[in-house]
Design a protein around this motif. Sequence first.
Motif, PDB file in Angstrom:
ATOM      1  N   GLY A   1       0.723   3.770  -2.984  1.00 41.69           N
ATOM      2  CA  GLY A   1       0.035   5.029  -2.708  1.00 41.69           C
ATOM      3  C   GLY A   1       0.226   5.441  -1.271  1.00 41.69           C
TER       4      GLY A   1
ATOM      5  N   PRO B   1       0.279   8.369   0.337  1.00 41.11           N
ATOM      6  CA  PRO B   1      -0.654   9.286   1.004  1.00 41.11           C
ATOM      7  C   PRO B   1      -1.941   8.585   1.451  1.00 41.11           C
ATOM      8  N   ALA B   2      -2.450   7.674   0.637  1.00 39.14           N
ATOM      9  CA  ALA B   2      -3.682   6.978   0.998  1.00 39.14           C
ATOM     10  C   ALA B   2      -3.439   6.025   2.156  1.00 39.14           C
ATOM     11  N   ALA B   3      -2.284   5.356   2.152  1.00 36.20           N
ATOM     12  CA  ALA B   3      -1.968   4.464   3.259  1.00 36.20           C
ATOM     13  C   ALA B   3      -1.875   5.257   4.550  1.00 36.20           C
ATOM     14  N   TYR B   4      -1.199   6.393   4.478  1.00 34.05           N
ATOM     15  CA  TYR B   4      -1.037   7.256   5.652  1.00 34.05           C
ATOM     16  C   TYR B   4      -2.398   7.721   6.159  1.00 34.05           C
ATOM     17  N   ALA B   5      -3.252   8.166   5.235  1.00 30.43           N
ATOM     18  CA  ALA B   5      -4.573   8.668   5.623  1.00 30.43           C
ATOM     19  C   ALA B   5      -5.461   7.554   6.163  1.00 30.43           C
ATOM     20  N   SER B   6      -5.135   6.307   5.831  1.00 29.68           N
ATOM     21  CA  SER B   6      -5.933   5.191   6.331  1.00 29.68           C
ATOM     22  C   SER B   6      -5.453   4.730   7.697  1.00 29.68           C
TER      23      SER B   6
ATOM     24  N   ALA C   1       0.840  -1.207   0.000  1.00 26.46           N
ATOM     25  CA  ALA C   1       0.000   0.000   0.000  1.00 26.46           C
ATOM     26  C   ALA C   1       0.869   1.250   0.000  1.00 26.46           C
TER      27      ALA C   1
ATOM     28  N   VAL D   1      -2.281   3.811   8.481  1.00 25.97           N
ATOM     29  CA  VAL D   1      -1.111   2.932   8.466  1.00 25.97           C
ATOM     30  C   VAL D   1       0.074   3.693   9.073  1.00 25.97           C
TER      31      VAL D   1
END
Lengths: 507, 319
Positions: free
Chosen positions: B197, B199-204, B193, B206
């Motif tokens: 991506g 930024p998306a992993a961080y925002a989720s 992840a 992770v």
Amino acid sequence: MSAPSVPALSLVDVDKRFPGVHALKNVSIEIMPGEVVGLIGENGAGKSTLMKILSGVYQPDGGEIRLAGKPTRFISAADANRQGIGMVFQEQSLLTNLSVGENVYLGNEAQFRRFGLVDWGALYAAAARQLEKVEVDVDPRTHTSELDFATRQMVELAKALTLEENAGGHLVILLDEPTSVLERAEIEILFARVRALKTRASFIFVSHRLDEVLELSDRIYVMKDGAVVADLPAAEANITQLHQLMVGRSLQAAYYRESLQKPYGDEVVIEAEGLTLGHAYRDISFKLHAGEILGIAGVLGSGREEVTRTLAGFAPHDGGSLRIGGRECRLRTPAEAVDNGVGYIPRERRVEGLVLFLSVAANITLANLRSLTRHWLIDGREEQRIATTWVERLKVKTPSINALCLNLSGGNQQKVVLAKWLNAKARVLILDHPTRGLDVGAKEEVYELVRSVTAEGVAVILTSDTLEETIGLSHTVLVMRDGAITHRTAALPGHKPTQVALIEHMV
Amino acid sequence: MAALSESIGIDRIRQYLPVATLVVLVIAVGVAQPAFLEPSTLLQLAADTAVLFILATGVTFVIMLGGIDLSLQSMASLSSVVVALTIARLGYGSFVLAVAIGAVAGLLAGLAHVRFRIPSFIATLAMGGVLFSAALVISHEQSITLGEAERAYQVWITGSVAGVPNVVLVGLVVLIVAHLLQSRTPFGRYSAAIGAGEPAAYASGVKVDRQKVIAYVLSASFAALAGVILAGRLSSGSPTLAAELLLPSIAAVVVGGTAITGGVGSIWRTLVGALIISVVRIGMTFLGVNIFAQNIVFGAVLIIAVAITIDRSKIPIVK
């Protein structure tokens, strides 16, 4: 104006489609020599697409561009430049590590080349002449980082004017939200320059600030849903009328599923008291209840975006208190927000919302993988079962739960993001422009889902592209201006506030 | 829509290209030299591939999340020196010590990368220099040959079971463990992840930094294990023992089809890539290519593999 002359630039029946979106529907506009034309519309109305076609970034699928009456094509931004289309963007395009003169002639140094080397003396002398045109008294050797935003904007204008020498003909300069970073006094100066330059060029002025559009423009085009819905002289227009044209229809209760809006419970999920973050916002207080949708309205720079980023864990507050589920907390990372039951549905769906190159199933379980882990390993069968359940419940249209999210439409991608947070049992959802870029049908599906999750007790913080959406969805609306709350009102079905009533607290 | 299905078709081809390449190469070498296809030769090939595979496996974890580890050959060399210097006193403990040093070096490089926000190639390049010098200093710039008594501890590397070299079995264990780590654990999923991506992993939610540090610890530990095995196979430790292995290791990962930009890849692909590199190496030996000239080929192979595996239309800027 004397006898009808040939438009400096005209678009005839220009059409543009993107996968799933009809961005421009047979748009025709024309700009006369020396005219300032205002272009307004809500986000998603097609303004940016139109500007990108005019600046050569996108190619139209149909229709024609005419320059001084002659059909032409802009195959790239550089090509549009050569033909006399200049651009001044909201996010400034100057490179701050170069001098002013270098910026003015960036990419066009060839004319100053002597024996393969740049004749800097000649370049700076020429740059100084360009700066004179916009009456900016700055040494072109100054480092751009030393200039304030207003001066930089003037330098951008000067840069656009260098096209005069190269393009030969009449210039058309696109001003894309040029005032968003400027103070009022600086805006006055910019407008004065633009008016003074009308002998040399035509302008297309895009702004979300209607008062400025009325002030500067000779004529105004209003866009909605990819089409031009009005073309009227600025002298005959007023803000209320323009706003109604942009919105198009009066509030439709059914569209926002108002009948499904249930009263929210007593349980307070988030309590903010005097929340403050640097210069972004200050003294923000509110209570968010289970099942409540709290909409925050405000223009760009009102601080509402930063408030949502704080609640999602991207920008921790530095003053006041934030209690989530009764517990005092300061969210330093999104991971801490997730641990506190807060899920973030970002406007940049394809960047922050989804990992496009992972499968639908992997995206749905990403925020809650721990619950699927037995003895260090992910329970693959359980993951497939959970993903299938969510895909069915939210009616995600995907060839399979193992398909990459890349291949889904915008609306279905948004459902996957929502499924991720529902699966992680988020108690609060931050909806940051949740319907941006979605077509009408997909929007309605998102509204329906938001209603159904709030009915189950999930609380929602909403910032929206349109005031209409904020009012239609919310139980409570906060209005922000310049970093502070200026107004708060209930928005119960049948007693929704009007847009005009909110706008007066926004600007 | 046509463009979409077309790109899926190309993706399919990309996916199976490494395996097809391996098959073609094996057949080509087999035709030129029929003895190559005998079981004993193939087992020898597997044994010779083990060290490369283990090195490449470690760096796969880092490449999956979009980073790179340039310290692995120095780590492996240092590890061989540590084993050679301590095996007489510590016995089997010397292997544990060598891998533990690897874990610590990976931890430091990983922390430097995420805490100081230093690009991974710089953090690991610097760490590689440190490790290489450390190996030179503690070995007094010499190769250390192991005696009979010391080699007794290395039977698990040098021996064989029912005709199968032990080193192949060790490679199989590494394959299984690494494959489970990469494809079945949250760490493996988060790595993919982050690579695809961040930024998306961080925002989720992770914990991105933690996953990155784990990857560097794994990479350096696997490199240290590779050094331990190399020391066994060559009955010696030396600060330059693994000196030519960085390029083939990274080439193996990429040739196998793992994207150098992260997000897409697997340990299986790395296995296929390592075998391709080994077969190419043997093919070159048959053709009489100078052994010192082989990295010219691997350099070229690396460039070509990256060019083929990356769809550059999705990556506007390459630095």
